[in-house]
Design a protein around this motif. Structure first.
Motif, mmCIF file in Angstrom:
data_model
loop_
_atom_site.group_PDB
_atom_site.id
_atom_site.type_symbol
_atom_site.label_atom_id
_atom_site.label_comp_id
_atom_site.label_asym_id
_atom_site.label_seq_id
_atom_site.Cartn_x
_atom_site.Cartn_y
_atom_site.Cartn_z
ATOM 1 N N GLY A 19 18.206 -86.577 -97.557
ATOM 2 C CA GLY A 19 18.296 -86.406 -96.110
ATOM 3 C C GLY A 19 19.182 -87.439 -95.450
ATOM 4 O O GLY A 19 19.960 -87.136 -94.543
ATOM 5 N N ARG A 20 19.092 -88.675 -95.911
ATOM 6 C CA ARG A 20 19.947 -89.727 -95.343
ATOM 7 C C ARG A 20 21.408 -89.488 -95.688
ATOM 8 O O ARG A 20 22.289 -89.672 -94.858
ATOM 9 N N TYR A 21 21.683 -89.084 -96.923
ATOM 10 C CA TYR A 21 23.057 -88.877 -97.352
ATOM 11 C C TYR A 21 23.693 -87.689 -96.632
ATOM 12 O O TYR A 21 24.805 -87.784 -96.136
ATOM 13 N N PHE A 22 22.972 -86.559 -96.553
ATOM 14 C CA PHE A 22 23.537 -85.374 -95.926
ATOM 15 C C PHE A 22 23.634 -85.516 -94.404
ATOM 16 O O PHE A 22 24.467 -84.873 -93.783
ATOM 17 N N SER A 23 22.792 -86.335 -93.794
ATOM 18 C CA SER A 23 22.911 -86.513 -92.345
ATOM 19 C C SER A 23 24.167 -87.304 -92.001
ATOM 20 O O SER A 23 24.745 -87.123 -90.934
ATOM 21 N N LYS A 24 24.605 -88.179 -92.879
ATOM 22 C CA LYS A 24 25.841 -88.932 -92.641
ATOM 23 C C LYS A 24 27.076 -88.065 -92.855
ATOM 24 O O LYS A 24 28.094 -88.279 -92.216
ATOM 25 N N ILE A 25 26.975 -87.088 -93.743
ATOM 26 C CA ILE A 25 28.101 -86.181 -93.982
ATOM 27 C C ILE A 25 28.240 -85.207 -92.810
ATOM 28 O O ILE A 25 29.341 -84.832 -92.440
ATOM 29 N N GLY A 26 27.129 -84.807 -92.233
ATOM 30 C CA GLY A 26 27.175 -83.891 -91.098
ATOM 31 C C GLY A 26 27.100 -82.440 -91.526
ATOM 32 O O GLY A 26 27.753 -81.587 -90.939
ATOM 33 N N GLY A 27 26.291 -82.163 -92.523
ATOM 34 C CA GLY A 27 26.135 -80.797 -92.998
ATOM 35 C C GLY A 27 25.423 -79.911 -92.000
ATOM 36 O O GLY A 27 24.952 -80.356 -90.955
ATOM 37 N N MET A 28 25.340 -78.653 -92.308
ATOM 38 C CA MET A 28 24.785 -77.685 -91.381
ATOM 39 C C MET A 28 23.324 -77.324 -91.665
ATOM 40 O O MET A 28 22.668 -76.761 -90.821
ATOM 41 N N CYS A 29 22.820 -77.621 -92.832
ATOM 42 C CA CYS A 29 21.461 -77.215 -93.204
ATOM 43 C C CYS A 29 20.437 -78.157 -92.570
ATOM 44 O O CYS A 29 20.429 -79.355 -92.881
ATOM 45 N N PRO A 30 19.563 -77.662 -91.687
ATOM 46 C CA PRO A 30 18.589 -78.551 -91.052
ATOM 47 C C PRO A 30 17.524 -79.059 -92.023
ATOM 48 O O PRO A 30 16.909 -80.079 -91.772
ATOM 49 N N LEU A 31 17.335 -78.367 -93.125
ATOM 50 C CA LEU A 31 16.352 -78.810 -94.110
ATOM 51 C C LEU A 31 16.830 -80.057 -94.832
ATOM 52 O O LEU A 31 16.063 -80.978 -95.073
ATOM 53 N N LEU A 32 18.099 -80.119 -95.162
ATOM 54 C CA LEU A 32 18.622 -81.246 -95.919
ATOM 55 C C LEU A 32 19.200 -82.349 -95.044
ATOM 56 O O LEU A 32 19.325 -83.481 -95.492
ATOM 57 N N CYS A 33 19.547 -82.061 -93.806
ATOM 58 C CA CYS A 33 20.192 -83.059 -92.956
ATOM 59 C C CYS A 33 19.195 -83.923 -92.195
ATOM 60 O O CYS A 33 19.576 -84.942 -91.645
ATOM 61 N N ASN A 34 17.961 -83.528 -92.131
ATOM 62 C CA ASN A 34 16.949 -84.306 -91.438
ATOM 63 C C ASN A 34 16.105 -85.031 -92.483
ATOM 64 O O ASN A 34 15.404 -84.397 -93.274
ATOM 65 N N PRO A 35 16.129 -86.380 -92.516
ATOM 66 C CA PRO A 35 15.379 -87.109 -93.544
ATOM 67 C C PRO A 35 13.870 -86.870 -93.493
ATOM 68 O O PRO A 35 13.213 -86.858 -94.529
ATOM 69 N N LYS A 36 13.316 -86.649 -92.304
ATOM 70 C CA LYS A 36 11.867 -86.423 -92.204
ATOM 71 C C LYS A 36 11.471 -85.096 -92.830
ATOM 72 O O LYS A 36 10.496 -85.013 -93.584
ATOM 73 N N ILE A 37 12.221 -84.060 -92.529
ATOM 74 C CA ILE A 37 11.907 -82.737 -93.067
ATOM 75 C C ILE A 37 12.160 -82.690 -94.575
ATOM 76 O O ILE A 37 11.350 -82.157 -95.328
ATOM 77 N N SER A 38 13.271 -83.265 -95.018
ATOM 78 C CA SER A 38 13.589 -83.211 -96.447
ATOM 79 C C SER A 38 12.606 -84.036 -97.270
ATOM 80 O O SER A 38 12.295 -83.678 -98.403
#
Length: 54
Positions: A19-38
């Motif tokens: 979640g931390r890595y994908f949030s910095k990239i700026g992906g579109m998937c809310p499941l993987l981009c939010n560290p709390k949800i992932s």
């Protein structure tokens, strides 16, 4: 049951870093981009895989 707890912890840590890595990239998937949800999602998947009910 102990294996399920270990699997949940490992899955949660893994999900948090994903979640931390994908949030910095700026992906579109809310499941993987939010560290709390992932973290919650991967902890559940880790529990189910290690407990053998998946």
């Amino acid at each position: 049951m102990f294996a399920g707890v270990i699997g949940a912890v490992v899955g949660g840590v893994f999900g948090f870093f994903i979640g931390r890595y994908f949030s910095k990239i700026g992906g579109m998937c809310p499941l993987l981009c939010n560290p709390k949800i992932s973290t919650i999602y991967f902890a559940l998947v880790g529990f189910l895989l290690s407990y053998g009910k998946f």
